[in-house]
Scaffold this active site. Structure first.
Site, PDB file in Angstrom:
ATOM      1  N   ASP A  10       0.853  -1.197   0.000  1.00 17.38           N
ATOM      2  CA  ASP A  10       0.000   0.000   0.000  1.00 17.38           C
ATOM      3  C   ASP A  10       0.889   1.248   0.000  1.00 17.38           C
ATOM      4  O   ASP A  10       0.862   2.032   0.932  1.00 17.38           O
ATOM      5  CB  ASP A  10      -0.952  -0.003   1.208  1.00 17.38           C
ATOM      6  CG  ASP A  10      -0.213  -0.095   2.549  1.00 17.38           C
ATOM      7  OD1 ASP A  10       0.942  -0.574   2.576  1.00 17.38           O
ATOM      8  OD2 ASP A  10      -0.791   0.315   3.584  1.00 17.38           O
ATOM      9  N   HIS A 240       9.987  -0.523   9.149  1.00 17.82           N
ATOM     10  CA  HIS A 240       8.923  -1.527   9.207  1.00 17.82           C
ATOM     11  C   HIS A 240       8.934  -2.457   7.992  1.00 17.82           C
ATOM     12  O   HIS A 240       9.273  -3.641   8.096  1.00 17.82           O
ATOM     13  CB  HIS A 240       7.558  -0.840   9.304  1.00 17.82           C
ATOM     14  CG  HIS A 240       7.332  -0.066  10.557  1.00 17.82           C
ATOM     15  ND1 HIS A 240       7.334  -0.637  11.810  1.00 17.82           N
ATOM     16  CD2 HIS A 240       7.073   1.254  10.748  1.00 17.82           C
ATOM     17  CE1 HIS A 240       7.093   0.284  12.723  1.00 17.82           C
ATOM     18  NE2 HIS A 240       6.921   1.440  12.103  1.00 17.82           N
TER      19      HIS A 240
END
Length: 307
Positions: A10, A240
């Site tokens: 995303d 991340h």
């Protein structure tokens, strides 16, 4: 042998970091990208995925994915973390390419069949596309070699609520489908990603080494680092999504613990990833430790190979 990989994404600033890393990694055979809502809408995610591949001079399929969670109502992504267009203050650009005709779940099912036992799926956004693939093809969970997710936490708590990590929170029902699927799942969550920090100086250095793509990441990072400062983190941003991609090829840099997992899907704990030791679920390999310096060094070493 290079790991055959699809990244479900995303994009998103740290997604861009992860995709550029995969583009530079000789031990990754990137077969395509699938897109999902999360940091941005799915339409913007698809546009951004195509743009990142073009920037990296890669001709790979991009499959447009789910536009809303499995059961929760659709939501509007917040722009304060990644910016209105996903890349901080960098304005939108219309890519030349187009997504493939298949939707993400069908693309994933087909690729898992074609590369049975070899495909490593790395979702770095909400898990909706993966849950849909599991529901459409009863053999999908066994066809994939591993599903290495960026999301959740075992002991660290959340980053969007006190209990939940953002990717899981945005579609907890899908995450629970994945954890219950019997697939070999590796969870690269906040327990380790919070231990790997990238600073302003790191982004400046990579821009000097890789002026084109490293410079693009450095420009994005300005917005991203400002967000981290607004939540009281002045020592950099967490690595991340790239950590999950690195875990696909360098599992030795991570300490894991096998834990059957479930996801809370309601109330104030919605999105929490919880140990479920009394269940009959296949244990998830939960990352609970990381060689932070080694992961960070590898990340920037590979990025320095980019133009």
């Amino acid at each position: 042998m290079a790991v055959k990989m699809i990244i479900d994404t995303d994009p998103g600033i740290d997604d861009a970091m992860a995709i550029f890393y995969a583009a530079a990694a000789s031990d990754i055979d990137l077969l395509g990208l699938t897109t999902v809502f999360g940091n941005v809408t799915t339409d913007i995610a698809t546009r951004n995925a195509l743009r990142l591949l073009e920037a990296a001079d890669l001709e790979l399929p991009v499959a447009h994915g789910a536009e809303a969670p499995l059961e929760l109502p659709p939501f509007t992504p917040s722009a304060h973390v990644h910016g209105d267009e996903g890349f901080g203050d960098i304005p939108a650009v219309t890519p030349k390419g187009q997504p493939v005709d298949e939707d993400a779940a069908d693309f994933l099912c087909r690729m898992a069949r074609e590369h049975k036992g070899e495909l490593v799926l790395c979702p770095i956004g909400p898990l909706t596309n993966i849950a849909l693939a599991i529901q459409r093809d009863p053999e999908f969970a066994q066809n994939v070699a591993r599903i290495v997710i960026m999301g959740g936490s075992l002991n660290e708590g959340g980053n969007i609520t006190p209990h939940a990590e953002a990717n899981i929170y945005h579609d907890p029902h899908s995450a629970d489908v994945v954890f219950a699927s019997g697939a070999k799942v590796v969870m690269v969550g906040l327990d380790v990603t919070h231990r790997i920090l990238c600073t302003k100086a790191d982004f400046t250095a990579i821009a000097a080494q890789a002026p084109e793509l490293g410079g693009m990441l450095q420009e994005m990072s300005v917005f991203y680092l400002k967000f981290y400062e607004t939540v009281g983190k002045f020592d950099g941003c967490s690595l991340h999504d790239p950590a999950a991609v690195i875990a696909c090829t360098h599992p030795e840099l991570f300490e894991t613990q096998p834990v059957p997992m479930r996801v809370s899907c309601e109330g104030e704990t919605s999105g929490a990833t919880l140990a479920d030791p009394d269940s009959q679920r296949t244990p998830v390999d939960v990352c609970i430790g990381v060689q932070s310096d080694a992961v960070k060094t590898l990340f920037f070493k590979r990025l320095s190979l980019l133009p």
